[in-house]
Design an enzyme around this catalytic site. Structure first.
Site, mmCIF file in Angstrom:
data_model
loop_
_atom_site.group_PDB
_atom_site.id
_atom_site.type_symbol
_atom_site.label_atom_id
_atom_site.label_comp_id
_atom_site.label_asym_id
_atom_site.label_seq_id
_atom_site.Cartn_x
_atom_site.Cartn_y
_atom_site.Cartn_z
ATOM 1 N N ASP A 281 0.870 -1.182 0.000
ATOM 2 C CA ASP A 281 0.000 0.000 0.000
ATOM 3 C C ASP A 281 0.907 1.233 0.000
ATOM 4 O OD1 ASP A 281 -2.136 1.719 -0.028
ATOM 5 O OD2 ASP A 281 -3.180 0.826 1.678
HETATM 6 C C1 BGC Z 1 -5.142 3.263 0.291
HETATM 7 C C2 BGC Z 1 -5.401 2.205 -0.759
HETATM 8 C C3 BGC Z 1 -5.308 2.799 -2.141
HETATM 9 C C4 BGC Z 1 -3.965 3.474 -2.301
HETATM 10 C C5 BGC Z 1 -3.745 4.054 -3.698
HETATM 11 C C6 BGC Z 1 -3.916 4.093 -0.008
HETATM 12 O O1 BGC Z 1 -3.868 5.200 0.807
HETATM 13 O O2 BGC Z 1 -5.020 2.654 1.552
HETATM 14 O O3 BGC Z 1 -6.657 1.646 -0.555
HETATM 15 O O4 BGC Z 1 -5.492 1.798 -3.099
HETATM 16 O O5 BGC Z 1 -3.862 4.506 -1.345
HETATM 17 O O6 BGC Z 1 -4.557 5.134 -3.928
#
Ligand code: BGC
Length: 762
Positions: A281
């Site tokens: 993530d």
């Molecule tokens: C979130 C994810 C997301 C990623 C990309 C993160 O902050 O936890 O769910 O896919 O950002 O945008």
């Protein structure tokens, strides 16, 4: 996952010359990728493991330079073919011409926004949910996207967690069914198809169980609970062929998911047989320092790679540290190759080696206006949104309303296009969202008078407004009406007094149920409560239309409102869909995918809780049983609950046999009758209770459901097969077993009001 069909001559035509010159035939995936890896430098390999955020990580010229140098494997956050094409072309100019992929958070729709996860789940209708995912894939791929960071299948039993909105609720069976459905909908017949996108299921794992509902917090959970309740949806997505897995930000039993080799290697790859690509993530590998498990960036990169994270998202640690780690022998080149192989494999599966412009197409075909109305799927959005609405109360048949007389519409969410979209609204355009005011206006055109007054701001707390506006860096999320609260309420009351009925659209702004939006309270904010009390005092019938991304505390509303419709954040066509239900053009059929606690103090409240030695017994209050003494026990609205404008009757449950001998099955059936005067859909839910086992089992567990449409007066038999797989659970040795003994089958229209029958498993 479906493999790519052979494209023969066409493939050769599209393939980059540098790859084509020395590659084995494209139709042999492994040989093709192996030969590519053989020719890659260490720098090029590490480049493949880098996933950058467009607009955040570096300026555009630098991105093109890095792409051409083969230093980037994929990107996210750019959403048009026009923007993506030059990046793909730059990647093709790199030494080996390896294509990149374009990802995005297409979570509940892309340009057409569908209801948020909780809303989709409320439909209890898998084909309906699939429709939303398929449309999202069609729209996202038409914008040059190859992958979505979805579905979000984190089970949540703690509505304080803001991301409860994104998931599909509290139940492992329902969420697993939806996980499977969504993966198949995104990936279509073949993930290589130009109108398919690859699914990256998230957040692996247990993100929904963060302590106290505080986002990014730790998870400490027994292995039995994990396997029984929280892991099944991720596994279902993997088994459905999800090409990607996004690793969660939280720690699990003391080890951050991003450094957790048990999670990513033993469980995901070894036990579940996952063959796709894992991504961290956002910035999660750097966060290993703050978790306190890595001394420095070098150690963080080593831990993450060894644990099994193939791609690092929005993080330069792989790029900065892996070369030195390989040089010093702390990371084997074979470990890098294994990660690269997964990334290239995903690109292969998405069809990008066959044609890097597969979803980008030719410039001449680019849409003139990416936001054009013609690119939306409004009919689908309306149909899906109608099914996601849950009727919680309907005293004296307040609903459906007549399209006549005077209706007062009030509340800060009555005319707020941005809030209709909900969080993670991808490329959705607020101006294209139909608000409730617009929906009612269209439905009533010329037939009735609609009065409108805002009545209150979402909140009057300036700190909250500041926080919510801080979350979104483009435009303010929450726009305050500067008038004094009393003046706004007086205006709303005046409208109510002139009307036959009042509709109040209240709840949360979309940012209140989002990432980093944990709450200590589940209340409708005080500014809106004051409005509701004033409206109640007018004596006019009061219909609450709730917009929110988590269960709210609805004690006052239940006692005082004449009708309550839970609409979540219902998307681009939300206003029309809600109007369809309010006026009876659609008979509501949504059911709660998550329990509504009476108060925040009751959390966690979920229907499938374990049995205890001193259970609270309904109607027999008293001390020394498991309960809170100031409040009734159990949820305000249970899992699976939702009203209709018609009535349904269930017969007793009949079993085909009182004994189940494996490997056979037995059939449980009920007759369901629409005994009211309108056509409508019922959701027949089957729960099983294992009476005695070697470990404590839940009071009941959902094992099947069926949504059936019945004409007024129609009766139909609904039959379920029960077999060994429905009786299995994880025992103390974490083996999945079905133990002989007595089971109770419960069938109902929610998780509480059920009819039951028993059988013995021999
Ligand atoms: C979130 C994810 C997301 C990623 C990309 C993160 O902050 O936890 O769910 O896919 O950002 O945008």
């Amino acid at each position: 996952m479906k493999r790519l069909p052979v494209f023969g001559l066409l493939a050769g035509f599209f393939m980059h010359a540098a790859i084509a010159a020395e590659s084995p035939a494209l139709d042999d995936k492994q040989a093709f990728i192996d030969s590519l890896i053989e020719r890659m430098t260490l720098e090029e390999k590490i480049g493949q493991l880098r996933l950058i955020s467009i607009g955040a990580d570096m300026p555009q010229p630098k991105i093109l330079e890095e792409l051409q140098a083969g230093h980037i494997g994929g990107t996210f956050n750019s959403v048009t073919r026009h923007d993506n094409r030059p990046m793909q072309e730059a990647a093709r100019r790199s030494r080996l011409g390896i294509p990149i992929f374009f990802a995005y958070d297409v979570v509940h729709g892309h340009r057409t926004i569908f209801p948020i996860g909780l809303g989709l789940a409320s439909s209890w209708n898998l084909p309906t949910i699939a429709r939303s995912g398929r449309v999202a894939a069609i729209e996202a791929s038409a914008d040059g996207l190859d992958m979505t960071f979805a579905p979000t299948v984190d089970i949540s039993r703690d509505p304080r967690w803001g991301r409860t909105s994104e998931g599909f609720g509290e139940d492992p069976y329902l969420v697993s069914e939806i996980a499977r459905t969504m993966v198949k909908a995104y990936q279509g017949e073949s993930v290589a198809a130009p109108d398919s996108i690859m699914a990256s299921v998230k957040h692996f794992a247990l993100y929904g169980a963060v302590e106290g509902g505080r986002d990014y917090n730790v998870v400490d959970m027994s292995p039995m609970r994990m396997h029984q309740d929280f892991l099944p949806p991720y596994r279902a997505a993997v088994e459905a062929g999800a090409g990607g897995v996004m690793v969660a930000l939280n720690a699990i039993n003391g080890v951050p998911a991003s450094a957790n080799s048990w999670l990513l290697r033993d469980l995901l790859r070894r036990d579940w047989g996952f063959r796709g690509m894992t991504v961290s993530d956002h910035g999660a590998i750097s966060e290993l320092l703050r978790h306190g498990v890595a001394q420095d960036g070098r150690e963080a990169a080593r831990l993450a790679l060894k644990a099994g994270i193939d791609m690092s998202m929005a993080d330069s640690l792989y790029r900065d540290e892996l070369p030195g780690l390989v040089r010093d022998g702390e990371v084997e080149i074979g470990e890098i190759d294994a990660a690269v192989r997964e990334v290239l494999g995903a690109k292969y599966d998405m069809g990008l080696f066959h044609d890097p412009l597969r979803r980008i197409g030719a410039a001449a075909d680019d849409p003139q206006d990416v936001d054009a109305e013609s690119r939306l799927h409004r009919a689908e959005a309306r149909a899906v949104a109608r099914e996601s609405l849950v009727l919680l109360e309907n005293r004296a048949q307040t609903l459906p309303l007549k399209k006549s007389g005077t209706i007062a519409l009030v509340g800060p969410l009555a005319d707020s296009p941005l809030d209709m979209l909900g969080s993670w609204s991808a490329a959705g355009v607020a101006a294209q969202a139909v608000t409730l005011r617009q929906g009612l206006t269209a439905a009533l055109a010329g037939k009735a008078t609609l009065l409108h007054a805002r009545g209150a701001n979402i909140t009057d707390d300036p700190h909250l407004v500041e926080y919510l506006n801080f979350l979104n860096w483009d435009t303010p999320e929450v726009v305050q009406d500067p008038r004094p609260a009393a003046q706004m309420i007086a205006e709303a009351v005046a409208a109510a007094e002139r009307a036959d009925v009042v509709i109040a659209a209240v709840g949360e702004s979309r940012g209140m149920s989002h990432e980093s939006s944990s709450r200590t309270s589940l209340q409708i904010p005080p500014s809106q409560q004051a409005l509701l009390r004033a409206l109640k005092a007018t004596g006019k019938p009061l219909v609450l239309v709730l917009m929110n991304g988590r269960p709210l505390e609805l004690g006052w509303a239940k006692a005082n409102a004449d009708a309550i419709l839970e609409t979540w954040f219902s998307g681009t066509e939300g206003g029309h869909a809600i109007a369809d239900v309010l006026f009876g053009d659609y008979n509501p059929s949504g059911k709660l995918p998550i329990s509504f606690p009476r108060s925040v103090g009751q959390i966690p409240t979920y229907y499938n809780h374990l049995r205890v030695g001193r259970p609270y017994v309904e109607g027999k209050p008293g001390n020394y049983t498991s309960q809170y003494f100031e409040e009734p026990t159990g949820p305000l609205y249970p899992f699976g609950y939702g009203l209709s404008y018609t009535d349904f009757e269930l017969s007793h449950v009949s079993l085909s046999s009182a004994e189940l001998r494996l490997p056979g099955t037995l059939q449980a059936s009920v007759k369901v009758k629409n005994s009211g005067s309108r056509d409508g859909a019922a959701v027949v839910q089957l729960y099983i209770r294992d009476q005695v086992a070697s470990v404590i089992r839940p009071v009941k567990e959902l094992k099947a459901f069926r949504k059936v449409m019945l004409k007024a007066g129609e009766e139909r038999e609904v039959r379920f097969d029960i077999g060994e797989k429905d009786l299995r659970f994880f025992n103390a040795q974490l083996r999945q077993v079905a133990e002989p003994g007595e089971f109770e089958v419960q069938i109902g229209l929610d998780s509480q009001q059920v009819r039951s029958a028993a059988f013995i498993l021999r």
